[in-house]
Design an enzyme around this catalytic site. Structure first.
Site, short mmCIF file in Angstrom:
data_model
loop_
_atom_site.label_atom_id
_atom_site.label_comp_id
_atom_site.label_asym_id
_atom_site.label_seq_id
_atom_site.Cartn_x
_atom_site.Cartn_y
_atom_site.Cartn_z
N CYS A 118 4.89 9.85 50.24
CA CYS A 118 3.91 9.80 51.33
C CYS A 118 4.48 10.31 52.65
O CYS A 118 3.71 10.59 53.58
CB CYS A 118 3.38 8.39 51.49
SG CYS A 118 2.46 7.90 50.04
N HIS A 258 0.00 8.02 58.29
CA HIS A 258 -0.23 8.14 56.85
C HIS A 258 -1.25 7.07 56.45
O HIS A 258 -1.18 5.93 56.91
CB HIS A 258 1.09 7.93 56.10
CG HIS A 258 0.89 7.75 54.64
ND1 HIS A 258 0.22 8.68 53.88
CD2 HIS A 258 1.25 6.74 53.79
CE1 HIS A 258 0.18 8.26 52.63
NE2 HIS A 258 0.80 7.10 52.54
N ASN A 288 -5.55 7.10 49.65
CA ASN A 288 -4.20 7.61 49.89
C ASN A 288 -4.00 8.89 49.07
O ASN A 288 -3.92 8.84 47.85
CB ASN A 288 -3.19 6.53 49.48
CG ASN A 288 -1.76 6.95 49.76
OD1 ASN A 288 -1.48 8.10 50.09
ND2 ASN A 288 -0.84 6.01 49.62
#
Ligand code: ACO
Length: 333
Positions: A118, A258, A288
């Site tokens: 990520c 993020h 995500n």
């Protein structure tokens, strides 16, 4: 005579998400979950899924880069380098960046992939900026894209609700003023590797009947442990980059976090002292998308940005990896 530091500016951004919407209500039919649980624990309402055979992450990257070239009126032959951040490459090799370069006609470029989960986009953006700052490259494209549905077990309620497919790409060019990428901080801690990983398919545990039977080709995550690390480290590193650059909350135009979990984002914003009006969020619509979240956010909110705006990008992910990046936006829309 002092020479001014050459900076890398983002001169364009473009994103792409597939058409198919996987909603919380559809997930309720697949696993034992509820829209209420997902919304309160994560803030995710729906995510996009890339459907169809032989559709890898490069498909997402190609859409992003083609759109970016068109939007910025850039000849693909002028691109020097393409860096692709992803943990779901089409194949182990060749790199996804190579596949993208071929399909967009970037025949004078070379490329490589970056694997930092990520945090991949921040790692790739800071890497790409080095080539511009060195004065050796004039046009660098940085892609962050992931087809997370390719490594999700849709019988595992802990993970299938979290992730989606999508990506974004930015063009980096030398800045003509003092805007552009100002600073970044990157960190990693391999001792957290077992808590969030893809156990099999690599050289450690090559694919076998057992790895398939044990579902080891799907994402493995100890969610609540990862959550604690994510909250602490993403908040710490965002505060650290502000202090290092003498930035107060009032100096920040936007936090571009993020998008893993709304609660992690809130904790980061609190530590930075920035109010909700400055926090860019699209987790509700996309979930995500791993390396895709930050460039997707830049694309979604591009129209809000004004030249000179101070943006803080921040991420935490598998590895563990985490990082923050401070940039001054380089153009008006
Ligand atoms: N629906 C209903 N119940 C669920 C679901 C679901 N989808 N998923 C889990 N539960 C249950 C669990 O089984 C557990 O029940 P139990 O107490 O009876 O065992 C309960 O809900 C609580 O589970 P937790 O895992 O403790 O829930 P938590 O509040 O921690 O939320 C989450 C889980 C959302 C995964 C959170 O831990 C999180 O966001 N972790 C960090 C994720 C992250 O940032 N990862 C890094 C980036 S990803 C990357 O790098 C690829």
């Amino acid at each position: 005579m002092s020479s001014k530091k050459l900076r890398a500016s983002i001169t364009g951004v473009h994103g792409y998400v597939p058409d198919y919407i996987l909603s919380n209500s559809e997930l309720e039919t697949l696993v034992d979950t509820t829209d209420e649980w997902i919304m309160t624990r994560t803030g995710i309402k729906e995510r996009r899924i890339l459907k169809g055979d032989l559709q890898g992450t490069s498909v997402l990257g190609i859409k992003c880069v083609k759109g970016l070239l068109e939007k910025t009126n850039t000849d693909p032959k002028d691109i020097d380098l393409i860096i692709c951040a992803t943990v779901t490459p089409d194949m182990f090799f060749p790199s996804t960046s190579n596949l993208i370069a071929d399909k967009v006609g970037a025949s004078n470029s070379y490329g490589f992939d970056i694997s930092a989960a990520c945090s991949g986009f921040i790692y790739a953006l800071s890497t790409g900026s080095q080539f511009i700052e060195a004065g050796t490259h004039k046009k660098v494209i940085v892609v962050g894209a992931d087809k997370m549905s390719s490594i999700i077990d849709y019988e595992d309620r802990k993970n299938c609700v979290l992730f989606g497919d999508g990506g974004g790409a930015v063009l980096l060019e030398p800045s003509s003023d003092d805007t552009g990428i100002q600073d970044y901080l990157l960190k990693s801690d391999g001792s957290g590797s077992d808590m969030l990983c893809l156990k099999a398919g690599g050289s450690l545990r090559p694919a076998s009947k057992d790895t398939i039977k044990n579902k080891e080709h799907y994402i493995y995550q100890e969610g609540s442990s990862v959550f604690k690390f994510a909250v602490t480290n993403m908040a710490d590193i965002s505060e650290e980059i502000m202090k290092k650059n003498n930035l107060k909350a009032d100096d920040i135009a936007y936090l571009v976090p993020h998008q893993a979990n709304k609660r992690i984002i809130d904790a980061t914003a609190n530590r930075m002292g920035v109010g909700p009006d400055k926090v860019l969020l699209n987790i509700e619509r996309y979930g995500n998308t791993t390396a895709g979240t930050i460039p997707l956010c830049l694309w979604d909110f591009e129209k809000k940005f004004k030249k000179g705006d101070n943006l803080i990008l921040a991420a935490f992910g598998g590895g563990f990896t985490w990082g923050s990046l401070y940039l001054k936006w380089s153009y008006n829309n």
